[in-house]
Design a protein around this motif. Structure first.
Motif, PDB file in Angstrom:
ATOM      1  N   ARG A   1      31.248  -2.429  -9.358  1.00 15.52           N
ATOM      2  CA  ARG A   1      31.930  -3.455 -10.139  1.00 15.52           C
ATOM      3  C   ARG A   1      33.388  -3.084 -10.367  1.00 15.52           C
ATOM      4  NH1 ARG A   1      28.345  -6.751 -14.252  1.00 15.52           N
ATOM      5  NH2 ARG A   1      26.515  -6.017 -13.178  1.00 15.52           N
TER       6      ARG A   1
ATOM      7  N   SER B   1      35.333  -3.276  -7.170  1.00 12.83           N
ATOM      8  CA  SER B   1      35.567  -4.678  -6.828  1.00 12.83           C
ATOM      9  C   SER B   1      36.678  -5.269  -7.678  1.00 12.83           C
ATOM     10  CB  SER B   1      34.263  -5.450  -7.017  1.00 12.83           C
ATOM     11  OG  SER B   1      34.504  -6.808  -7.163  1.00 12.83           O
TER      12      SER B   1
ATOM     13  N   HIS C   1      34.061 -21.638   7.025  1.00 18.78           N
ATOM     14  CA  HIS C   1      32.820 -22.322   6.666  1.00 18.78           C
ATOM     15  C   HIS C   1      32.922 -23.810   7.006  1.00 18.78           C
ATOM     16  CE1 HIS C   1      29.243 -23.032   3.993  1.00 18.78           C
ATOM     17  NE2 HIS C   1      29.739 -24.250   4.079  1.00 18.78           N
TER      18      HIS C   1
ATOM     19  N   GLU D   1      31.569 -32.361   1.926  1.00 14.91           N
ATOM     20  CA  GLU D   1      30.320 -31.669   1.572  1.00 14.91           C
ATOM     21  C   GLU D   1      30.573 -30.302   0.960  1.00 14.91           C
ATOM     22  OE1 GLU D   1      27.016 -31.677   4.314  1.00 14.91           O
ATOM     23  OE2 GLU D   1      27.833 -33.460   5.290  1.00 14.91           O
ATOM     24  N   PHE D   2      31.749 -29.731   1.304  1.00 13.86           N
ATOM     25  CA  PHE D   2      32.041 -28.408   0.748  1.00 13.86           C
ATOM     26  C   PHE D   2      32.288 -28.500  -0.750  1.00 13.86           C
ATOM     27  CE2 PHE D   2      34.590 -24.700  -0.260  1.00 13.86           C
ATOM     28  CZ  PHE D   2      33.889 -23.701   0.388  1.00 13.86           C
TER      29      PHE D   2
ATOM     30  N   THR E   1      36.575 -24.036  -6.007  1.00 15.70           N
ATOM     31  CA  THR E   1      35.709 -22.984  -5.472  1.00 15.70           C
ATOM     32  C   THR E   1      36.448 -21.658  -5.445  1.00 15.70           C
ATOM     33  OG1 THR E   1      34.639 -24.623  -4.092  1.00 15.70           O
ATOM     34  CG2 THR E   1      34.293 -22.331  -3.504  1.00 15.70           C
TER      35      THR E   1
ATOM     36  N   ALA F   1      36.649 -20.286  -8.898  1.00 16.45           N
ATOM     37  CA  ALA F   1      35.364 -19.736  -9.331  1.00 16.45           C
ATOM     38  C   ALA F   1      35.097 -18.394  -8.656  1.00 16.45           C
ATOM     39  CB  ALA F   1      34.246 -20.719  -9.003  1.00 16.45           C
ATOM     40  N   CYS F   2      35.520 -18.256  -7.392  1.00 21.07           N
ATOM     41  CA  CYS F   2      35.339 -16.989  -6.683  1.00 21.07           C
ATOM     42  C   CYS F   2      36.165 -15.884  -7.332  1.00 21.07           C
ATOM     43  CB  CYS F   2      35.766 -17.128  -5.221  1.00 21.07           C
ATOM     44  SG  CYS F   2      34.618 -18.075  -4.228  1.00 21.07           S
TER      45      CYS F   2
ATOM     46  N   ALA G   1      34.516 -14.833 -10.405  1.00 20.43           N
ATOM     47  CA  ALA G   1      33.288 -14.087 -10.126  1.00 20.43           C
ATOM     48  C   ALA G   1      33.595 -12.623  -9.848  1.00 20.43           C
ATOM     49  CB  ALA G   1      32.557 -14.703  -8.938  1.00 20.43           C
ATOM     50  N   ARG G   2      34.770 -12.346  -9.302  1.00 22.20           N
ATOM     51  CA  ARG G   2      35.122 -10.961  -9.020  1.00 22.20           C
ATOM     52  C   ARG G   2      35.904 -10.322 -10.145  1.00 22.20           C
ATOM     53  NH1 ARG G   2      36.974  -9.301  -3.157  1.00 22.20           N
ATOM     54  NH2 ARG G   2      36.905  -7.340  -4.272  1.00 22.20           N
TER      55      ARG G   2
ATOM     56  N   GLY H   1      28.880 -16.557   5.508  1.00 25.59           N
ATOM     57  CA  GLY H   1      28.591 -17.558   4.491  1.00 25.59           C
ATOM     58  C   GLY H   1      27.860 -18.782   5.032  1.00 25.59           C
TER      59      GLY H   1
ATOM     60  N   GLN I   1      25.034 -27.545  -2.848  1.00 24.33           N
ATOM     61  CA  GLN I   1      26.468 -27.831  -2.740  1.00 24.33           C
ATOM     62  C   GLN I   1      27.100 -26.660  -1.996  1.00 24.33           C
ATOM     63  OE1 GLN I   1      28.584 -30.390  -4.306  1.00 24.33           O
ATOM     64  NE2 GLN I   1      30.089 -29.385  -2.979  1.00 24.33           N
ATOM     65  N   GLN I   2      27.698 -26.957  -0.818  1.00 28.28           N
ATOM     66  CA  GLN I   2      28.121 -25.864   0.061  1.00 28.28           C
ATOM     67  C   GLN I   2      29.110 -24.901  -0.596  1.00 28.28           C
ATOM     68  OE1 GLN I   2      29.197 -27.108   3.964  1.00 28.28           O
ATOM     69  NE2 GLN I   2      27.489 -28.539   4.145  1.00 28.28           N
ATOM     70  N   GLY I   3      30.074 -25.463  -1.315  1.00 27.30           N
ATOM     71  CA  GLY I   3      31.092 -24.602  -1.915  1.00 27.30           C
ATOM     72  C   GLY I   3      30.521 -23.661  -2.966  1.00 27.30           C
TER      73      GLY I   3
ATOM     74  N   TYR J   1      29.829 -19.724  -2.478  1.00 29.38           N
ATOM     75  CA  TYR J   1      30.792 -18.621  -2.429  1.00 29.38           C
ATOM     76  C   TYR J   1      31.005 -17.899  -3.759  1.00 29.38           C
ATOM     77  CZ  TYR J   1      31.345 -19.582   2.407  1.00 29.38           C
ATOM     78  OH  TYR J   1      31.069 -19.716   3.728  1.00 29.38           O
ATOM     79  N   PRO J   2      31.168 -18.627  -4.877  1.00 31.66           N
ATOM     80  CA  PRO J   2      31.262 -17.884  -6.138  1.00 31.66           C
ATOM     81  C   PRO J   2      30.053 -16.984  -6.359  1.00 31.66           C
ATOM     82  CG  PRO J   2      31.898 -20.145  -6.480  1.00 31.66           C
ATOM     83  CD  PRO J   2      31.393 -20.056  -5.075  1.00 31.66           C
TER      84      PRO J   2
ATOM     85  N   LEU K   1      28.187 -15.631  -3.984  1.00 27.34           N
ATOM     86  CA  LEU K   1      28.324 -14.495  -3.060  1.00 27.34           C
ATOM     87  C   LEU K   1      29.284 -13.453  -3.634  1.00 27.34           C
ATOM     88  CD1 LEU K   1      28.548 -16.122   0.483  1.00 27.34           C
ATOM     89  CD2 LEU K   1      26.893 -14.429  -0.284  1.00 27.34           C
ATOM     90  N   TYR K   2      30.411 -13.932  -4.163  1.00 29.46           N
ATOM     91  CA  TYR K   2      31.409 -13.011  -4.704  1.00 29.46           C
ATOM     92  C   TYR K   2      30.871 -12.267  -5.912  1.00 29.46           C
ATOM     93  CZ  TYR K   2      35.238 -14.368  -1.665  1.00 29.46           C
ATOM     94  OH  TYR K   2      36.049 -14.547  -0.578  1.00 29.46           O
ATOM     95  N   ARG K   3      30.070 -12.992  -6.716  1.00 33.12           N
ATOM     96  CA  ARG K   3      29.521 -12.331  -7.897  1.00 33.12           C
ATOM     97  C   ARG K   3      28.494 -11.272  -7.509  1.00 33.12           C
ATOM     98  NH1 ARG K   3      28.288 -16.436 -10.675  1.00 33.12           N
ATOM     99  NH2 ARG K   3      26.112 -16.496 -10.037  1.00 33.12           N
TER     100      ARG K   3
ATOM    101  N   HIS L   1      30.330  -8.405  -6.395  1.00 35.25           N
ATOM    102  CA  HIS L   1      30.924  -7.733  -7.549  1.00 35.25           C
ATOM    103  C   HIS L   1      29.886  -6.874  -8.265  1.00 35.25           C
ATOM    104  CE1 HIS L   1      33.831  -7.125 -10.666  1.00 35.25           C
ATOM    105  NE2 HIS L   1      33.066  -7.649 -11.587  1.00 35.25           N
TER     106      HIS L   1
END
Lengths: 269, 113
Positions: A6, A9, A31, A56-57, A63, A66-67, A70-71, B27, B45-47, B50-51, B53-55, B58
């Motif tokens: 952690r 990261s 993607h 669809e993404f 996103t 949020a990524c 998340a890190r 991904g 929901q595709q997007g 990723y959060p 995955l990153y978590r 982490h």
């Protein structure tokens, strides 16, 4: 295992930010490309496939945000951003900032000064049971300024020389139990003495504070809407409140001072 | 039941761990594998992949390295770490217990009480 991972990261996300951003961007775009290619294989036109892949993404920037969260990449960055925003706002309104800073400085300064004063005056002496310290002396003709011969004087040294209060009684001898109630009768005067000291502090503080406050509000009246230079209500209110708080705070040591047991004090000598 | 089901909250993590445990994936590959295993019955929901995955990265449950995808493009491949493997096992167990418990409760008939 997970804690070092952690931290690593988080450090990566903070120190290697531009690399992380680049990689994240590439990953998310890849993607969508993959998905578009799959749709094209399924017979969709290229333009429509890319549009659908994006749809669809979901939100691309959301996103990414949020990524980052998340890190744990946002922590330091958000802090710096908020700080710089605050500084920008301060530079935009220099007068308002100056007044706010001065108000805070003054408030903190005054509170600190008052507390350090109270601490210095009412703090216990560096002895065991300091509240029991007394001066005990008998009248002596050779020493001036002492009470007359027939008066037996117990000078109670409460906490500090400047708080000394003479408690006078007329016992037949030091073992006469009657001096005890006589000393006890002085309870209210001891209390009054400590409270008076507190009151002096409070009045001084309020005096200085009011002078400072009146000049401050005069300045604020030029800058802010609906602020009068002398708002009687708030001035009186603040003064009364401050005095009440100060006197309440003094009640604790005052009450403790009255609880001094004279017998204990005398035996200590 | 032919219509797609929405994911239950918190289950995407477990699905990702499971998908990655079957072999390193990028991904989009993870998404495809989940779709494939679930026989396209899950709505993801595709997007939002990723959060998560990153978590998980982490938390040290998965790790990633850059490699080449099938069509010669650089892609980030994810694999399970030993901690991730342990997490997957305990989560699997917990999930099965919960599912069994729920099934038992929902099967209850008035006569049994």
């Amino acid at each position: 295992m997970t804690l070092p991972a952690r931290i690593r990261s988080w450090l990566d996300a903070t120190l290697l930010r531009s690399r992380m951003e680049r990689e994240m961007d590439a990953e998310l775009r890849l993607h969508m490309e993959h998905h578009a290619e799959r749709l094209i294989l399924g017979g969709v036109s290229a333009q429509e496939a890319h549009r659908q892949a994006r749809l669809e993404f979901g939100g691309f920037e959301q996103t990414k945000e949020a990524c980052r969260d998340a890190r744990g990449a946002g922590l330091l960055e958000d802090l710096l951003r908020d700080l710089s925003f605050g500084l920008r706002m301060m530079r935009k309104n220099p007068w308002f900032s100056a007044v706010a800073v001065m108000t805070l400085a003054l408030g903190i300064g005054a509170t600190t000064a008052a507390f350090s004063l109270v601490n210095a005056v009412l703090r216990a002496l560096p002895y065991k049971d300091p509240q029991n310290l007394v001066f005990l002396y008998e009248p002596n003709d050779h020493i001036p300024n002492l009470p007359a011969r027939s008066v037996f004087t117990v000078q109670c040294r409460l906490l500090r020389p400047e708080t000394t209060k003479r408690i006078v009684c007329r016992p037949r001898s030091i073992h006469d139990r009657r001096y005890e109630p006589a000393l006890g009768a002085q309870r209210s005067s001891v209390m009054r003495m400590v409270l008076k000291q507190g009151a002096a502090l409070a009045v001084t503080g309020v005096g200085i504070g009011l002078v400072a406050a009146s000049s401050l509000t005069r300045l604020m009246a030029n800058l802010l809407f609906e602020v009068k230079p002398t708002d009687t209500e708030s001035f009186v209110g603040a003064a009364v409140l401050f005095c009440a708080v100060a006197l309440t705070a003094c009640c604790v040591p005052a009450r403790r001072a009255t609880k001094v047991d004279p017998m204990v004090s005398l035996r200590y000598e | 039941m032919s219509e797609k089901m929405e994911l239950l909250q918190g289950t995407l993590d477990l699905l990702i761990l499971k998908a990655v445990s079957l072999g390193p994936l990028h991904g989009y590959g993870i998404l495809l594998r989940i779709q494939q295993i679930s026989k396209e019955r899950l709505q993801i929901q595709q997007g939002s992949l990723y959060p998560d995955l990153y978590r998980l990265g982490h938390q040290g449950l998965i790790t990633s390295e850059w490699g080449e995808s099938d069509n010669k493009r650089k892609a980030r491949y994810y694999r399970l770490t030993p901690a991730g493997k342990r997490q997957l096992h305990s989560e699997e167990e917990r999930w099965n217990q919960m599912a069994g418990l729920m099934a038992d409760i929902l099967r209850t008939t008035p006569g049994e009480l």
